[in-house]
Enzyme design. Structure first.
Site, PDB file in Angstrom:
ATOM      1  N   CYS A 175       0.872  -1.174   0.000  1.00 15.77           N
ATOM      2  CA  CYS A 175       0.000   0.000   0.000  1.00 15.77           C
ATOM      3  C   CYS A 175       0.910   1.225   0.000  1.00 15.77           C
ATOM      4  CB  CYS A 175      -0.980  -0.023   1.176  1.00 15.77           C
ATOM      5  SG  CYS A 175      -0.235   0.012   2.821  1.00 15.77           S
ATOM      6  N   HIS A 211      14.754 -14.329  11.769  1.00 18.92           N
ATOM      7  CA  HIS A 211      14.312 -14.348  13.168  1.00 18.92           C
ATOM      8  C   HIS A 211      12.808 -14.561  13.331  1.00 18.92           C
ATOM      9  CE1 HIS A 211      18.000 -12.056  15.016  1.00 18.92           C
ATOM     10  NE2 HIS A 211      18.358 -13.008  14.176  1.00 18.92           N
TER      11      HIS A 211
HETATM   12  C1  RB5 Z   1      -3.928   5.407   0.682  1.00 16.75           C
HETATM   13  O1  RB5 Z   1      -4.016   6.768   0.505  1.00 16.75           O
HETATM   14  C2  RB5 Z   1      -3.082   5.065   1.887  1.00 16.75           C
HETATM   15  O2  RB5 Z   1      -3.702   5.506   3.039  1.00 16.75           O
HETATM   16  C3  RB5 Z   1      -2.817   3.582   1.937  1.00 16.75           C
HETATM   17  O3  RB5 Z   1      -2.205   3.188   0.771  1.00 16.75           O
HETATM   18  C4  RB5 Z   1      -1.918   3.100   3.061  1.00 16.75           C
HETATM   19  O4  RB5 Z   1      -0.721   3.804   3.068  1.00 16.75           O
HETATM   20  C5  RB5 Z   1      -2.543   2.983   4.364  1.00 16.75           C
HETATM   21  O5  RB5 Z   1      -1.915   2.586   5.373  1.00 16.75           O
END
Ligand code: RB5
Length: 143
Positions: free
Chosen positions: A65, A98
């Site tokens: 993400c 680990h």
């Molecule tokens: C998206 O904007 C962002 O919040 C997501 O990709 C992530 O970083 C959340 O933890």
């Protein structure tokens, strides 16, 4: 190895690149989405990947993400999943040696694509040390 990979919109571009890398390494890759850079909710795709690892269907999972934080929070709610947020190489090494991490998380907005590829290669090829770490790993699933 059977690997399942997923991302939200912020990790979509890096997911596409990592998927190609995995395939070039000879792994069987399941892409759990998301399908584009259109905005989505990361828990949906985190759940898809983490449940695939928790069930044992996939040996390893990779989630991406923006920061890696949200996906880590999702994945570590699944019993049996040991998700490690690795935005540097040494974390990738230690998470395997680990912690026997079975799910790699990266922040697509924090690291460059070359570093991400090296993290993936390192993480997939580094073995668990076992020994004193085994009992600690076992305790995780009892929490
Ligand atoms: C998206 O904007 C962002 O919040 C997501 O990709 C992530 O970083 C959340 O933890």
């Amino acid at each position: 190895m059977k690997v399942i990979i997923g991302s939200d919109h912020a990790g979509f571009s890096l997911k596409t690149q990592v998927k190609a890398l995995l395939e070039s390494m000879g792994h069987t890759v399941e892409d759990a989405g998301c399908p584009s850079e259109d905005s989505v909710d990361y828990p949906v795709y985190g759940k898809a990947v983490a449940s695939g690892v928790a069930s044992g269907e996939f040996a390893k999972g990779i989630l991406i993400c923006g920061s890696g934080l949200g996906m880590s929070m999702v994945a570590n709610r699944f019993t049996g999943v040991r998700a490690a947020l690795c935005n540097d190489l040494y974390s990738a090494v230690l998470s395997r040696r680990h912690n026997d991490a079975n799910l790699l998380v990266m922040g697509g907005r924090l690291i460059g694509s070359d570093l991400a590829e090296e993290i993936v290669r390192t993480w997939l090829t580094t073995e668990f040390d076992g020994g004193r770490h085994e009992g600690r790993i076992a305790q995780l699933d009892e929490l």
